[in-house]
Design a protein around this motif. Sequence first.
Motif, PDB file in Angstrom:
ATOM      1  N   ASP A  31       0.833  -1.208   0.000  1.00 50.07           N
ATOM      2  CA  ASP A  31       0.000   0.000   0.000  1.00 50.07           C
ATOM      3  C   ASP A  31       0.869   1.260   0.000  1.00 50.07           C
ATOM      4  O   ASP A  31       0.589   2.228  -0.725  1.00 50.07           O
ATOM      5  N   ALA A  32       1.934   1.255   0.816  1.00 49.99           N
ATOM      6  CA  ALA A  32       2.827   2.417   0.853  1.00 49.99           C
ATOM      7  C   ALA A  32       3.492   2.632  -0.507  1.00 49.99           C
ATOM      8  O   ALA A  32       3.634   3.775  -0.964  1.00 49.99           O
ATOM      9  N   LEU A  33       3.881   1.555  -1.154  1.00 49.93           N
ATOM     10  CA  LEU A  33       4.522   1.672  -2.472  1.00 49.93           C
ATOM     11  C   LEU A  33       3.554   2.222  -3.518  1.00 49.93           C
ATOM     12  O   LEU A  33       3.954   2.992  -4.400  1.00 49.93           O
ATOM     13  N   ARG A  34       2.296   1.815  -3.438  1.00 51.34           N
ATOM     14  CA  ARG A  34       1.328   2.346  -4.399  1.00 51.34           C
ATOM     15  C   ARG A  34       1.141   3.849  -4.211  1.00 51.34           C
ATOM     16  O   ARG A  34       1.014   4.596  -5.188  1.00 51.34           O
ATOM     17  N   ARG A  35       1.138   4.310  -2.978  1.00 54.64           N
ATOM     18  CA  ARG A  35       1.061   5.748  -2.737  1.00 54.64           C
ATOM     19  C   ARG A  35       2.312   6.459  -3.257  1.00 54.64           C
ATOM     20  O   ARG A  35       2.231   7.553  -3.813  1.00 54.64           O
ATOM     21  N   LEU A  36       3.442   5.824  -3.087  1.00 53.10           N
ATOM     22  CA  LEU A  36       4.687   6.395  -3.591  1.00 53.10           C
ATOM     23  C   LEU A  36       4.684   6.436  -5.113  1.00 53.10           C
ATOM     24  O   LEU A  36       5.090   7.432  -5.731  1.00 53.10           O
ATOM     25  N   GLY A  37       4.232   5.353  -5.738  1.00 48.32           N
ATOM     26  CA  GLY A  37       4.156   5.330  -7.199  1.00 48.32           C
ATOM     27  C   GLY A  37       3.227   6.394  -7.745  1.00 48.32           C
ATOM     28  O   GLY A  37       3.513   7.030  -8.768  1.00 48.32           O
ATOM     29  N   ALA A  38       2.093   6.616  -7.063  1.00 48.08           N
ATOM     30  CA  ALA A  38       1.163   7.664  -7.503  1.00 48.08           C
ATOM     31  C   ALA A  38       1.816   9.042  -7.417  1.00 48.08           C
ATOM     32  O   ALA A  38       1.637   9.888  -8.303  1.00 48.08           O
ATOM     33  N   ALA A  39       2.594   9.277  -6.340  1.00 48.22           N
ATOM     34  CA  ALA A  39       3.293  10.559  -6.206  1.00 48.22           C
ATOM     35  C   ALA A  39       4.380  10.698  -7.269  1.00 48.22           C
ATOM     36  O   ALA A  39       4.579  11.789  -7.820  1.00 48.22           O
ATOM     37  N   ASP A  40       5.086   9.605  -7.550  1.00 45.33           N
ATOM     38  CA  ASP A  40       6.089   9.645  -8.611  1.00 45.33           C
ATOM     39  C   ASP A  40       5.435   9.970  -9.953  1.00 45.33           C
ATOM     40  O   ASP A  40       5.979  10.742 -10.759  1.00 45.33           O
ATOM     41  N   ARG A  41       4.275   9.398 -10.199  1.00 44.70           N
ATOM     42  CA  ARG A  41       3.565   9.665 -11.456  1.00 44.70           C
ATOM     43  C   ARG A  41       3.255  11.152 -11.602  1.00 44.70           C
ATOM     44  O   ARG A  41       3.453  11.744 -12.668  1.00 44.70           O
ATOM     45  N   VAL A  42       2.766  11.765 -10.527  1.00 44.60           N
ATOM     46  CA  VAL A  42       2.456  13.201 -10.566  1.00 44.60           C
ATOM     47  C   VAL A  42       3.697  13.994 -10.934  1.00 44.60           C
ATOM     48  O   VAL A  42       3.648  14.919 -11.766  1.00 44.60           O
ATOM     49  N   ARG A  43       4.825  13.641 -10.333  1.00 42.53           N
ATOM     50  CA  ARG A  43       6.061  14.371 -10.630  1.00 42.53           C
ATOM     51  C   ARG A  43       6.509  14.139 -12.075  1.00 42.53           C
ATOM     52  O   ARG A  43       6.928  15.069 -12.763  1.00 42.53           O
ATOM     53  N   PHE A  44       6.461  12.886 -12.517  1.00 39.61           N
ATOM     54  CA  PHE A  44       6.882  12.584 -13.885  1.00 39.61           C
ATOM     55  C   PHE A  44       6.035  13.345 -14.906  1.00 39.61           C
ATOM     56  O   PHE A  44       6.545  13.829 -15.926  1.00 39.61           O
ATOM     57  N   ILE A  45       4.746  13.449 -14.652  1.00 41.23           N
ATOM     58  CA  ILE A  45       3.870  14.203 -15.563  1.00 41.23           C
ATOM     59  C   ILE A  45       4.226  15.682 -15.519  1.00 41.23           C
ATOM     60  O   ILE A  45       4.321  16.354 -16.563  1.00 41.23           O
ATOM     61  N   ALA A  46       4.434  16.222 -14.316  1.00 44.66           N
ATOM     62  CA  ALA A  46       4.775  17.637 -14.186  1.00 44.66           C
ATOM     63  C   ALA A  46       6.087  17.960 -14.891  1.00 44.66           C
ATOM     64  O   ALA A  46       6.246  19.049 -15.463  1.00 44.66           O
ATOM     65  N   GLU A  47       7.035  17.032 -14.852  1.00 45.44           N
ATOM     66  CA  GLU A  47       8.328  17.244 -15.506  1.00 45.44           C
ATOM     67  C   GLU A  47       8.255  17.027 -17.009  1.00 45.44           C
ATOM     68  O   GLU A  47       9.198  17.371 -17.736  1.00 45.44           O
ATOM     69  N   GLY A  48       7.167  16.432 -17.501  1.00 45.40           N
ATOM     70  CA  GLY A  48       7.035  16.161 -18.923  1.00 45.40           C
ATOM     71  C   GLY A  48       7.641  14.843 -19.346  1.00 45.40           C
ATOM     72  O   GLY A  48       7.725  14.558 -20.541  1.00 45.40           O
ATOM     73  N   VAL A  49       8.041  14.016 -18.371  1.00 51.56           N
ATOM     74  CA  VAL A  49       8.619  12.710 -18.709  1.00 51.56           C
ATOM     75  C   VAL A  49       7.526  11.734 -19.123  1.00 51.56           C
ATOM     76  O   VAL A  49       7.718  10.903 -20.003  1.00 51.56           O
ATOM     77  N   MET A  50       6.361  11.837 -18.486  1.00 48.52           N
ATOM     78  CA  MET A  50       5.214  10.997 -18.830  1.00 48.52           C
ATOM     79  C   MET A  50       4.089  11.873 -19.365  1.00 48.52           C
ATOM     80  O   MET A  50       3.930  13.012 -18.931  1.00 48.52           O
ATOM     81  N   PRO A  51       3.279  11.339 -20.278  1.00 54.66           N
ATOM     82  CA  PRO A  51       2.117  12.100 -20.749  1.00 54.66           C
ATOM     83  C   PRO A  51       0.992  12.056 -19.723  1.00 54.66           C
ATOM     84  O   PRO A  51       0.914  11.153 -18.895  1.00 54.66           O
TER      85      PRO A  51
END
Length: 410
Positions: free
Chosen positions: A73-93
């Motif tokens: 569960d903690a990792l899924r929350r971490l992955g969701a936060a990483d996703r937000v950052r990756f999108i903000a940086e333009g690495v992910m669509p």
Amino acid sequence: MRSILCTAAAILLASTGSAVTAQAGLRVDRVVMLMRHGVRPPTKAPPMPAGTAAEAWPDWPVKPGYLTPHGADALRRLGAADRVRFIAEGVMPRTGCAAVRIVADSDQRTIATAYAWAAAVAPGCKADITHRPQDVGDPIFSAIDERAVAFDAGVARAAVLADAGPDGIAGEERRLRPVLSRLDTILCGSARAVCGVAGEPSALAPIKPGSRPKLSGALDRASTVAQILLLEYAEGKPMRDVGWGRATAADIARASELHAVEFRLLARPRYVAAANMAGIAPLVHNALSDGRADAPVITMISGHDTNIASLAGLLDLHWQVPGLAADDPSPGGAIVFERLVDGSGHRYVRAVYRSQTLDQIRTLANLGGATRPYRAVMPIATCSALGIRGLCTLDEFEAVITADVARLAG
């Protein structure tokens, strides 16, 4: 003192790093991360030899060494936060899927970590996840143990003793005596005369040809106990079950230094670190330098705290996650390499440590708004591209991360 100064520098750079690189016209276009697995129980049962503790160790919901449901569960929350950052940086669509590659070690906890994190960082997408069959040794993650690299145990021992300084391992034990004494109080309560970890002097264990250096005595056992207590706390166990109700969050943070010191002595010395990184360093370098148009924009390597410590030793990287001692690898924590590109297409690399705080793991905090993971830019000491301390050109980074590894392999 050195670790305190390095940590302070990392925190300062964390607050300015993004602004500085933005002013230099740099943007992130690729990410490679070496991540420790999430929360697990001790790797064996019972976790310590008889007589270490006065009472029975608490139960866990999964087999020894397996990722817990709380850890997932903690990792899924971490992955969701990483996703937000990756999108903000333009690495992910924002919509659709990005090319994500994950290489996991063959333990259940590292495999399960890969799948939990991938499901959150790229929901609805198929990440490229590779690993050996469970419990089949992998030289990428265990180059020394799997005899995948030339390794001289005598040279490694000399490197460890040289890095330990003039007071040696015995000096570290003396410095940490108050922590060891407190740990014995947690382990034993009023039964101090018949249990604990502090009684046997600390030393380097006898050399075993082809094997990594190991500690013996108080520091060896205390490091393991400190990690067990940390994992009990991170798992969200009631405080009555964390150190038998005798440990506080402050105790766990202080005892975390025992774990970090073990890594500083055994995993960070350059000769040992280069050998440990014989499989991972080329993987990091190749992922950052891959010029194919369809190359993964995110590569995650799902490994262990020993891997994190050796990579940090190779590059002299330092951090401090709230709730842990300086340079102690946290569950789910990662060394992240961001590849940055300028308007002319020149490429650079910076290092970041990213982790939930210990309390964020314990409480399964949602990492949104003002509640974010810890993130610190860590200067790579030999680089100062564009006048930015710790920023490497891609070529400089290649030389730093592969030079010693290549010498051992050759």
